[in-house]
Design a protein around this motif. Structure first.
Motif, PDB file in Angstrom:
ATOM      1  N   ASN A  58      -9.328  30.012 -31.163  1.00  0.00           N
ATOM      2  CA  ASN A  58     -10.190  29.913 -32.339  1.00  0.00           C
ATOM      3  C   ASN A  58      -9.751  28.913 -33.395  1.00  0.00           C
ATOM      4  N   LYS A  59      -8.478  28.521 -33.391  1.00  0.00           N
ATOM      5  CA  LYS A  59      -7.987  27.700 -34.493  1.00  0.00           C
ATOM      6  C   LYS A  59      -7.375  26.369 -34.058  1.00  0.00           C
ATOM      7  N   VAL A  88      -5.281  32.563 -31.741  1.00  0.00           N
ATOM      8  CA  VAL A  88      -5.095  31.326 -32.500  1.00  0.00           C
ATOM      9  C   VAL A  88      -5.459  30.115 -31.641  1.00  0.00           C
TER      10      VAL A  88
END
Length: 342
Positions: free
Chosen positions: A208-209, A205
């Motif tokens: 990538n987010k 997370v």
């Protein structure tokens, strides 16, 4: 591997480029085949579970190292940080009726308190590495080599204070936390695998987010361009090193509990496995390239080889040689892939 990416303009497969991208995996696969041929019993559910269990702590440590490699760095202090966290955790979580208790007058400390203590220490050490690396513009190899020695010295002093003998006799809650398992469809799933999965999801997370993850890859790919784009490179680098230190610390906490004891030499060479796993998994030393899935695959591949070589009776000394050769080969293939792009 998408073969379309390996084709030349005339439509034929570019064998050279395919070997550069896949050569290391081919070698590792052949080594695995040789292990299975020598000992067919290697392919069993029991060994599969053992491999996943052994991979768990390694994966947590590798996830920490991976973020630093993405920023064109490395961390030689990872293993010693694991050892420091392990010794501190072991000394604080001994059973109250242990006659060799390091702190005989101290009651039973909650697990979460000890986890937070060692992770805070890991964050401080990691942040120190990041600050020295970025603010003084010193190569992370040198910085972390120095901190590796410092951390080992601190750990050895603490270990001497604790009695200079293996710290063991842990509380039941600590042993259960690290060694326990639960039944799922008739299969005993170790808690360690769950912890590694949670650590992986958190890092996925972040990578990538989140804006932080984008900044890490931007700083790793091209620091100057990242600065121009408004990325606070110094803060980003310090945070990724601090985060890595927290992962090492949690790994050390679990490793002491898994083994059942801790000494100041625990964690020796763990960073080599972590770095090798990351590079095998496609995290580039040239920065800005890497995937969490690749790190996990690299860890499992390396653990399979380590476990397999031990299973067929290969000397630990030969294992060091093989592991070193794998690291060199992984970096060499990475360099060739980088050269192909530039």
């Amino acid at each position: 591997m998408d073969l379309r990416l390996q084709k030349k303009k005339n439509g034929k497969i570019d064998i050279k480029n395919l070997l550069i991208r896949s050569g290391l995996y081919l070698v590792l696969f052949l080594m695995l085949v040789m292990i299975v041929v020598k000992e067919p019993t290697f392919l069993s559910i029991r060994n599969f579970k053992n491999i996943l269990t052994q991979s768990s702590v390694r994966a947590i440590i590798a996830l920490g190292v991976g973020g630093i490699i993405v920023t064109q760095g490395t961390d030689l202090s990872a293993g010693r940080q694991v050892g420091l966290a392990a010794v501190i955790s072991a000394s604080l979580l001994q059973a109250t009726d242990n006659i060799n208790k390091v702190y005989p007058d101290m009651g039973q400390m909650p697990l979460i308190v000890v986890i937070l203590i060692v992770m805070a220490i890991g964050a401080v050490i990691g942040a120190f590495n990041g600050v020295i690396t970025v603010c003084l513009n010193i190569h992370p190899f040198i910085v972390t080599m120095g901190s590796m020695t410092i951390v080992y010295g601190i750990n050895s002093l603490y270990y001497d204070f604790a009695g200079a003998s293996p710290i063991s006799g842990f509380s039941e809650s600590y042993s259960h936390f690290a060694q326990g398992s639960f039944n799922i469809f008739g299969f005993r799933l170790p808690y360690l695998i769950i912890y590694a999965t949670i650590a992986m999801v958190i890092m996925w997370v972040l990578w990538n987010k989140t804006k932080f993850g984008k900044n890490v890859f931007a700083a790793g790919g091209n620091p100057e361009a990242a600065r121009v784009s408004g990325v606070n490179v110094i803060l980003t680098m310090v945070l990724i090193y601090a985060l890595s230190g927290m992962y090492y610390a949690f790994g050390g906490f679990l490793e002491a509990g898994r083994i059942g004891s801790a000494t100041n030499n625990l964690g020796f060479m763990y960073e080599m496995d972590a770095i090798a796993a990351c590079v095998i998994g496609g995290v580039s030393f040239y920065g800005g390239v890497g995937r969490i899935s690749g790190v996990m695959i690299g860890v499992i591949i390396l653990t399979v080889l380590n476990y397999g070589l031990t299973y067929v009776g290969v000397s630990p000394y030969w294992q060091y040689i093989i592991k070193g050769a794998i690291i060199i080969a992984a970096v060499a293939f990475d360099a060739m892939k980088y050269a192909k792009k530039h």
